[in-house]
Design a protein around this motif. Structure first.
Motif, PDB file in Angstrom:
ATOM      1  N   MET A   1      -7.685   6.060  13.979  1.00  0.00           N
ATOM      2  CA  MET A   1      -7.941   4.845  13.213  1.00  0.00           C
ATOM      3  C   MET A   1      -7.112   3.751  13.842  1.00  0.00           C
ATOM      4  SD  MET A   1      -9.234   3.017  10.781  1.00  0.00           S
ATOM      5  CE  MET A   1      -8.830   1.284  10.495  1.00  0.00           C
ATOM      6  N   ALA A   2      -7.773   2.697  14.338  1.00  0.00           N
ATOM      7  CA  ALA A   2      -7.086   1.568  14.969  1.00  0.00           C
ATOM      8  C   ALA A   2      -7.229   0.338  14.081  1.00  0.00           C
ATOM      9  CB  ALA A   2      -7.666   1.297  16.355  1.00  0.00           C
ATOM     10  N   GLY A   3      -6.096  -0.244  13.735  1.00  0.00           N
ATOM     11  CA  GLY A   3      -6.103  -1.434  12.898  1.00  0.00           C
ATOM     12  C   GLY A   3      -4.944  -2.340  13.237  1.00  0.00           C
ATOM     13  N   ASP A   4      -4.987  -3.542  12.681  1.00  0.00           N
ATOM     14  CA  ASP A   4      -3.943  -4.521  12.975  1.00  0.00           C
ATOM     15  C   ASP A   4      -3.014  -4.790  11.797  1.00  0.00           C
ATOM     16  OD1 ASP A   4      -5.976  -5.855  11.534  1.00  0.00           O
ATOM     17  OD2 ASP A   4      -5.403  -7.789  12.398  1.00  0.00           O
ATOM     18  N   ARG A   5      -3.213  -4.048  10.697  1.00  0.00           N
ATOM     19  CA  ARG A   5      -2.390  -4.281   9.506  1.00  0.00           C
ATOM     20  C   ARG A   5      -2.051  -2.963   8.824  1.00  0.00           C
ATOM     21  NH1 ARG A   5      -5.439  -6.868   5.675  1.00  0.00           N
ATOM     22  NH2 ARG A   5      -3.560  -7.473   4.599  1.00  0.00           N
ATOM     23  N   GLU A   6      -1.064  -3.009   7.981  1.00  0.00           N
ATOM     24  CA  GLU A   6      -0.586  -1.822   7.274  1.00  0.00           C
ATOM     25  C   GLU A   6      -1.679  -1.119   6.463  1.00  0.00           C
ATOM     26  OE1 GLU A   6       0.841   0.388   3.916  1.00  0.00           O
ATOM     27  OE2 GLU A   6       0.199  -1.690   3.706  1.00  0.00           O
ATOM     28  N   PRO A   7      -2.570  -1.817   5.751  1.00  0.00           N
ATOM     29  CA  PRO A   7      -3.613  -1.092   5.009  1.00  0.00           C
ATOM     30  C   PRO A   7      -4.516  -0.229   5.912  1.00  0.00           C
ATOM     31  CG  PRO A   7      -3.465  -3.337   4.216  1.00  0.00           C
ATOM     32  CD  PRO A   7      -2.606  -3.259   5.447  1.00  0.00           C
ATOM     33  N   ASP A   8      -4.760  -0.690   7.122  1.00  0.00           N
ATOM     34  CA  ASP A   8      -5.571   0.092   8.069  1.00  0.00           C
ATOM     35  C   ASP A   8      -4.850   1.389   8.437  1.00  0.00           C
ATOM     36  OD1 ASP A   8      -7.359  -2.157   8.278  1.00  0.00           O
ATOM     37  OD2 ASP A   8      -6.022  -3.027   9.788  1.00  0.00           O
TER      38      ASP A   8
END
Length: 177
Positions: free
Chosen positions: A127-134
């Motif tokens: 899972m790649a995201g730019d914020r803590e919820p991701d």
């Protein structure tokens, strides 16, 4: 079972909170980030299923309609196709922030539903995201988590397994593994 790469959309695939665009509420607001087309094509060529999982609270808040979101996603797919890249499926949460729904990240439901639909081995996926919820959603789903980008203030709480400046850097690293 298959391996998957789950990508947050805004801030990982496309610009958000930039000089050109604050929020993506129509196709003309959509700007693919540099290297994303190449990265997604690399994921495709490595045999990963590629998914976008995105909170779209603008629908619940009345800033856009679902048909506008569909048009944005059509634009995204077309821009990726120009690189020979494709997203296998898109999941989105249309609910307002703090609505308490099961699908909004940091809840993992979007990831879990796609994993079930496509027979994805979450422990072998990312899972790649730019914020803590991701990152939280990815951890809750059982994936390896990847923090993307430079938005430092929002990223400080994110405890990802690995961090890269952009999606292409992650794709290049993964290709070498």
């Amino acid at each position: 079972m298959h391996q998957g790469i789950f990508l947050d959309r805004d801030g990982v695939i496309n610009e958000v909170l930039s000089d050109r665009v604050k929020f993506v509420n129509k196709p003309s607001d959509f700007y693919l980030l540099d290297g994303v087309g190449e990265a997604v094509k690399m994921f495709n060529e490595m045999g990963y299923y590629v998914f976008a999982v995105t909170n779209q609270g603008g629908i619940g808040l009345g800033y856009m309609k679902e048909y506008a979101l569909d048009a944005i996603h059509t634009q995204m797919k077309a821009e990726l196709a120009a690189f020979g890249a494709k997203i296998d499926d898109i999941a989105y949460c249309p609910h307002k922030p703090h609505a308490g729904c099961a699908c909004r990240k940091p809840q993992p439901k979007m990831i879990l539903d796609l994993a079930e639909k496509y027979d994805i081995a979450l422990e072998e996926s990312f899972m790649a995201g730019d914020r803590e919820p991701d990152i939280t959603a990815g951890k809750e789903a059982g994936t390896t988590t990847v923090l993307i980008g430079q938005r430092k203030r929002e990223q400080q709480k994110a405890d990802a397994n690995m961090t890269f400046p952009d999606l292409l850097a992650f794709a290049r690293w993964l290709q070498k593994q």
